[in-house]
Design a protein around this motif. Structure first.
Motif, PDB file in Angstrom:
ATOM      1  N   PRO A 217       0.811  -1.229   0.000  1.00  0.00           N
ATOM      2  CA  PRO A 217       0.000   0.000   0.000  1.00  0.00           C
ATOM      3  C   PRO A 217       0.839   1.272   0.000  1.00  0.00           C
ATOM      4  O   PRO A 217       0.482   2.262  -0.646  1.00  0.00           O
ATOM      5  CB  PRO A 217      -0.823  -0.123   1.298  1.00  0.00           C
ATOM      6  CG  PRO A 217      -0.838  -1.574   1.615  1.00  0.00           C
ATOM      7  CD  PRO A 217       0.473  -2.100   1.145  1.00  0.00           C
ATOM      8  N   SER A 221       0.797   4.167  -2.974  1.00  0.00           N
ATOM      9  CA  SER A 221       0.558   5.576  -2.647  1.00  0.00           C
ATOM     10  C   SER A 221       1.702   6.453  -3.151  1.00  0.00           C
ATOM     11  O   SER A 221       1.463   7.503  -3.778  1.00  0.00           O
ATOM     12  CB  SER A 221       0.407   5.737  -1.129  1.00  0.00           C
ATOM     13  OG  SER A 221      -0.715   5.044  -0.657  1.00  0.00           O
ATOM     14  N   GLN A 351      -4.810   7.296   6.664  1.00  0.00           N
ATOM     15  CA  GLN A 351      -4.015   6.072   6.729  1.00  0.00           C
ATOM     16  C   GLN A 351      -3.659   5.722   8.164  1.00  0.00           C
ATOM     17  O   GLN A 351      -3.608   4.544   8.524  1.00  0.00           O
ATOM     18  CB  GLN A 351      -2.756   6.222   5.872  1.00  0.00           C
ATOM     19  CG  GLN A 351      -3.044   6.155   4.370  1.00  0.00           C
ATOM     20  CD  GLN A 351      -1.802   6.135   3.520  1.00  0.00           C
ATOM     21  OE1 GLN A 351      -0.944   6.985   3.645  1.00  0.00           O
ATOM     22  NE2 GLN A 351      -1.694   5.151   2.635  1.00  0.00           N
ATOM     23  N   ASN A 356      -6.613   2.683   4.529  1.00  0.00           N
ATOM     24  CA  ASN A 356      -5.627   2.548   3.444  1.00  0.00           C
ATOM     25  C   ASN A 356      -6.288   2.381   2.079  1.00  0.00           C
ATOM     26  O   ASN A 356      -5.845   2.968   1.088  1.00  0.00           O
ATOM     27  CB  ASN A 356      -4.711   1.340   3.713  1.00  0.00           C
ATOM     28  CG  ASN A 356      -3.630   1.653   4.723  1.00  0.00           C
ATOM     29  OD1 ASN A 356      -2.938   2.651   4.613  1.00  0.00           O
ATOM     30  ND2 ASN A 356      -3.495   0.808   5.731  1.00  0.00           N
ATOM     31  N   ARG A 357      -7.321   1.555   1.997  1.00  0.00           N
ATOM     32  CA  ARG A 357      -7.974   1.315   0.707  1.00  0.00           C
ATOM     33  C   ARG A 357      -8.553   2.596   0.126  1.00  0.00           C
ATOM     34  O   ARG A 357      -8.466   2.841  -1.080  1.00  0.00           O
ATOM     35  CB  ARG A 357      -9.070   0.266   0.871  1.00  0.00           C
ATOM     36  CG  ARG A 357      -8.550  -1.135   1.118  1.00  0.00           C
ATOM     37  CD  ARG A 357      -9.679  -2.145   1.126  1.00  0.00           C
ATOM     38  NE  ARG A 357      -9.197  -3.497   1.370  1.00  0.00           N
ATOM     39  CZ  ARG A 357      -9.965  -4.568   1.414  1.00  0.00           C
ATOM     40  NH1 ARG A 357     -11.287  -4.444   1.240  1.00  0.00           N
ATOM     41  NH2 ARG A 357      -9.445  -5.768   1.636  1.00  0.00           N
ATOM     42  N   VAL A 360      -5.460   4.823  -1.049  1.00  0.00           N
ATOM     43  CA  VAL A 360      -4.794   4.237  -2.219  1.00  0.00           C
ATOM     44  C   VAL A 360      -5.712   4.273  -3.440  1.00  0.00           C
ATOM     45  O   VAL A 360      -5.283   4.629  -4.546  1.00  0.00           O
ATOM     46  CB  VAL A 360      -4.347   2.786  -1.919  1.00  0.00           C
ATOM     47  CG1 VAL A 360      -3.876   2.098  -3.183  1.00  0.00           C
ATOM     48  CG2 VAL A 360      -3.236   2.782  -0.878  1.00  0.00           C
TER      49      VAL A 360
END
Length: 418
Positions: A217, A221, A351, A356-357, A360
């Motif tokens: 991840p 990013s 984050q 995170n998803r 990203v």
């Protein structure tokens, strides 16, 4: 001190680019600019996100005194980065040559030569973060922010003093040499400041897949952000090979990078405090902290935008009279860079809170949109079109992330209160 080092780095690199723009033909400066952009993009990939992940996992292993795992991560990371860098070099060289032959365009040897330093650059980026975790934060940044650009600037000035030709090839060779010298210093620092037990323990090699999974991840990013800021130069070279528009856009983006430097420096000061206040659940102090950041950063933005609007043409003319044509593109890009820097804490906050998803995915969609718009607008409007392609998705992304971060923070603090 972090801010001063970042500003010094910006000043040295800006001076070096002005020097090169005045001593290189426009086609040569385009080749140099594209080479830097291509290798910057490749170096983000080459580290596999392990340099960002090192900030967390190395600190954890040191805290637990798990020296076999730490040495295993060290060996695994260095080998993976070097091998993947070599793979990227080969793929890029063959792919670029095939593409240019298909387009019947000139071969840009400067790109291939600078890509030859990719393993060195990628290992340097990893070691900078490792040395930071070892406790030598300032020394790591001195080498990266001051020593590297200072050596590069000195080498290109020496070329002229010794009456050697300054070309795109010689410029990237100077930059590559500066990276090699920086790598030597970083290796010495890593050995000096690393834990003594690290050299005496056996290597625990298990966990390679797990380390890569955790770093993925962070890699995505970083890659999306690099595409957002660097891909425009490469796209313009594809659309308008060896034309002045490529160099103009490269200079425009480097000029607007000043506000990003200020944003990065302020984040390094404010973000750790934000994390602590969230952990302690102190909403009043959090709002005060963010308001202070907004006030401080707002003053920088006003000064920056005033300079761009009032003196933008004169600033670009430092590179040469032809570069003043990029004034419109400079004003447009400055708007995107300002919003990106102003709300740059939002993706970090999300984050930190496990989103995170979301981050990203949003960054990926924005980067893809920027690339598509750059091909559409850049073909007809050149540097101005690509500046629009950078600014519009960036404005949408960071205003959306800021709204989502504020909403999440309010909900999080309300739940904690109950």
């Amino acid at each position: 001190m972090l801010f001063a080092l970042s500003l010094g780095n910006y000043a040295l690199m800006y001076w070096a680019n002005i020097y090169l723009a005045r001593h290189l033909q426009i086609g040569e400066f385009d080749d140099y600019s594209v080479a830097i952009s291509v290798v910057t993009l490749l170096s983000t990939l080459a580290t596999l996100g392990l340099e960002k992940y090192a900030l967390r996992i190395i600190a954890l292993y040191i805290e637990r005194q798990n020296w076999p795992r730490l040495r295993g991560f060290w060996v695994f990371s260095l080998r993976s980065i070097v091998l993947f860098s070599l793979l990227l070099m080969g793929v890029m060289s063959l792919g670029l040559e095939s593409f240019l032959l298909w387009q019947q365009a000139d071969f840009h040897i400067a790109i291939v030569i600078y890509a030859g330093f990719l393993p060195v650059i990628a290992v340097c980026l990893f070691l900078i973060e490792v040395i930071t975790v070892f406790g030598a934060q300032v020394l790591a940044l001195v080498l990266y922010r001051f020593f590297l650009p200072a050596v590069f600037l000195l080498l290109i000035i020496l070329l002229n003093d010794f009456q050697l030709d300054i070309t795109a090839v010689s410029a990237v060779l100077c930059f590559g040499t500066a990276w090699c010298l920086t790598l030597g210093c970083l290796l010495i620092c890593a050995k000096t400041f690393g834990p003594d037990a690290l050299q005496k323990t056996k290597v625990n090699r298990r966990g390679g897949r797990w380390w890569l999974k955790k770093s993925l991840p962070l890699l995505i990013s970083s890659l999306m952000m690099t595409i957002l800021t660097s891909a425009g130069t490469i796209i313009l070279e594809i659309l308008h090979p060896s034309e002045s528009v490529v160099g103009i856009y490269a200079v425009v983006m480097q000029t607007t990078a000043l506000i990003s430097v200020i944003g990065t420096s302020t984040n390094r000061y404010y973000l750790p405090m934000l994390v602590v206040l969230l952990e302690r659940h102190e909403p009043q102090q959090i709002h005060t902290l963010l308001n202070n950041r907004m006030t401080l950063f707002g003053s920088f933005i006003l000064v920056f935008l005033s300079l761009i609007v009032a003196r933008g043409q004169q600033i670009l003319a430092l590179f040469g009279a032809d570069f003043a044509e990029g004034y419109q593109a400079l004003c447009i890009s400055a708007c995107g860079a300002v919003i990106m820097a102003l709300y740059s804490y939002a993706p970090y906050y999300l984050q930190f809170m496990g989103r995170n998803r979301l981050v990203v995915g949003s960054l990926s969609i924005t980067a893809i949109s920027m690339v598509i718009l750059s091909f559409i607008l850049g073909r007809q409007y050149g540097a101005t079109g690509v500046s629009l392609a950078f600014t519009l998705p960036t404005l949408l992304l960071f205003t959306s992330l800021k709204w989502l971060a504020s909403r999440h923070m309010c909900q999080y603090l309300a739940i904690k209160s109950r």
